[in-house]
Enzyme design. Structure first.
Site, short mmCIF file in Angstrom:
data_model
loop_
_atom_site.label_atom_id
_atom_site.label_comp_id
_atom_site.label_asym_id
_atom_site.label_seq_id
_atom_site.Cartn_x
_atom_site.Cartn_y
_atom_site.Cartn_z
N THR A 1 -16.52 -46.17 41.94
CA THR A 1 -17.53 -46.97 42.62
C THR A 1 -16.88 -47.50 43.88
OG1 THR A 1 -18.48 -47.63 40.49
CG2 THR A 1 -18.82 -49.16 42.28
N VAL B 1 -28.08 -46.50 33.66
CA VAL B 1 -27.69 -47.55 34.60
C VAL B 1 -26.32 -48.07 34.16
CG1 VAL B 1 -28.25 -49.79 35.60
CG2 VAL B 1 -30.09 -48.21 34.98
N GLY B 2 -25.39 -48.17 35.10
CA GLY B 2 -24.05 -48.70 34.79
C GLY B 2 -23.95 -50.18 35.09
N ASP B 3 -22.73 -50.63 35.25
CA ASP B 3 -22.48 -52.06 35.51
C ASP B 3 -22.83 -52.47 36.93
OD1 ASP B 3 -20.15 -50.31 36.17
OD2 ASP B 3 -19.49 -52.16 37.15
N GLY C 1 -18.76 -48.08 33.51
CA GLY C 1 -19.77 -49.13 33.46
C GLY C 1 -20.08 -49.62 32.06
N1 GLY Z 1 -18.83 -48.40 37.56
C1 GLY Z 1 -19.87 -47.52 37.89
C2 GLY Z 1 -20.68 -47.06 36.79
O1 GLY Z 1 -20.22 -47.01 35.66
O2 GLY Z 1 -21.82 -46.73 37.02
#
Ligand code: GLY
Length: 281
Positions: A154, A183-185, A207
């Site tokens: 990211t 959807v991630g973090d 995430g």
């Molecule tokens: N850290 C990005 C995701 O897991 O979507």
């Protein structure tokens, strides 16, 4: 004091050759964000500027060059937070907005909501006159090759402006080969990003792990120990729950922290008193 810290993803590089240019882009993003701050721009302006540099560089997993999902498409997430007002803008599952961080900002500043997804978010982007591109724009040959990579990363930035305001901004293509609609973090305030009047933080990594730790907010739990120790404690907790990620953070005194339990985390920072940006892994 003005300062900015950026990251270009935690995990490991797909090849040794990628490392130097990725570090260079981290330094460039830190330097250009810093210039915005020195010219009197806001922390929001600086963090957005830095994140856009990553979004427009195909080496990173944000904007152009994002990982593909299991259907071979790119779905993008982004988030932004103003530490003074605690206003948030977040977006998820978009496929056609060239710079998702600009959409996150527009949601924060011009919408009555905090978080928009998918088609509704893209309709809002069109109304805000943001640049719309075909999904193919985001798909680079290199990322097609990495379609089955397990690496997730990211990009993000945290800035402190001359008025003592802190902003955090994040953008991602999510994890490679993710399920459609995953959807991630990154667009989740508290997990992927957080800012208040004391500190700002952005996370990078897996995430699903970061969400379990509410990682960016977790720094608050020990903030009285200082930004470095509090950030280290957040990553220590993540390790205890078998998570993998990295965090960048910046406090209202301009102190930076970058901590990760992955092989590396591309990062860069610049603050008053430094002649140029520092970048590393
Ligand atoms: N850290 C990005 C995701 O897991 O979507």
């Amino acid at each position: 004091m003005v300062a900015i810290i950026v990251h270009g993803g935690a995990g490991k590089a797909n090849s040794k050759e990628e490392i130097p240019p990725r570090i260079e882009t981290c330094k460039k993003a830190a330097a250009e964000g810093y210039k915005v701050l020195k010219d009197g721009g806001s922390a929001i302006d600086a963090a957005v500027k830095a994140v856009m540099i990553f979004e427009n560089d195909p080496l990173f997993n944000a904007g152009i060059g994002s990982y593909l999902n299991e259907k071979g498409e790119v779905e993008l997430d982004a988030g932004i937070m103003d530490g003074k007002s605690l206003k948030i803008g977040a977006v998820s599952g978009i496929k056609h907005v060239k710079n998702p961080i600009l959409l996150a900002r527009a949601i924060m500043e011009n919408s009555k909501h905090n978080f928009l997804i998918g088609e509704g978010a893209e309709e809002f982007a069109i109304k805000q006159n943001l640049e719309i591109v075909p999904n193919d724009y985001f798909i680079t040959k290199q990322k097609k090759k990495n379609f089955l990579s397990k690496f997730g990363d990211t990009v993000g930035a945290v800035a402190l402006d001359k008025n003592g305001r802190i902003a955090s901004a994040v953008s991602t293509g999510g994890t490679p080969n993710k399920a459609e609609g995953r959807v991630g973090d990154s667009p989740l305030a508290g997990s992927g990003f957080y800012a208040n009047e004391t500190y700002g933080a952005v996370a990078t990594g897996i995430g699903e792990d970061i969400m379990r730790a509410v990682l960016s907010f977790r720094i608050s739990l020990e903030i009285e120990k200082g930004i470095e120790k509090a950030t280290e404690s957040a990553i220590k907790y993540l390790t205890e729950i078998n998570g993998k990620a990295g965090l960048i953070a910046l406090n209202s005194d301009g102190n930076v922290a970058f901590v990760y339990n992955t092989e590396m985390m591309f990062h860069g920072y610049m603050k008053e008193g430094m002649e140029g940006p520092i970048g590393g892994i």
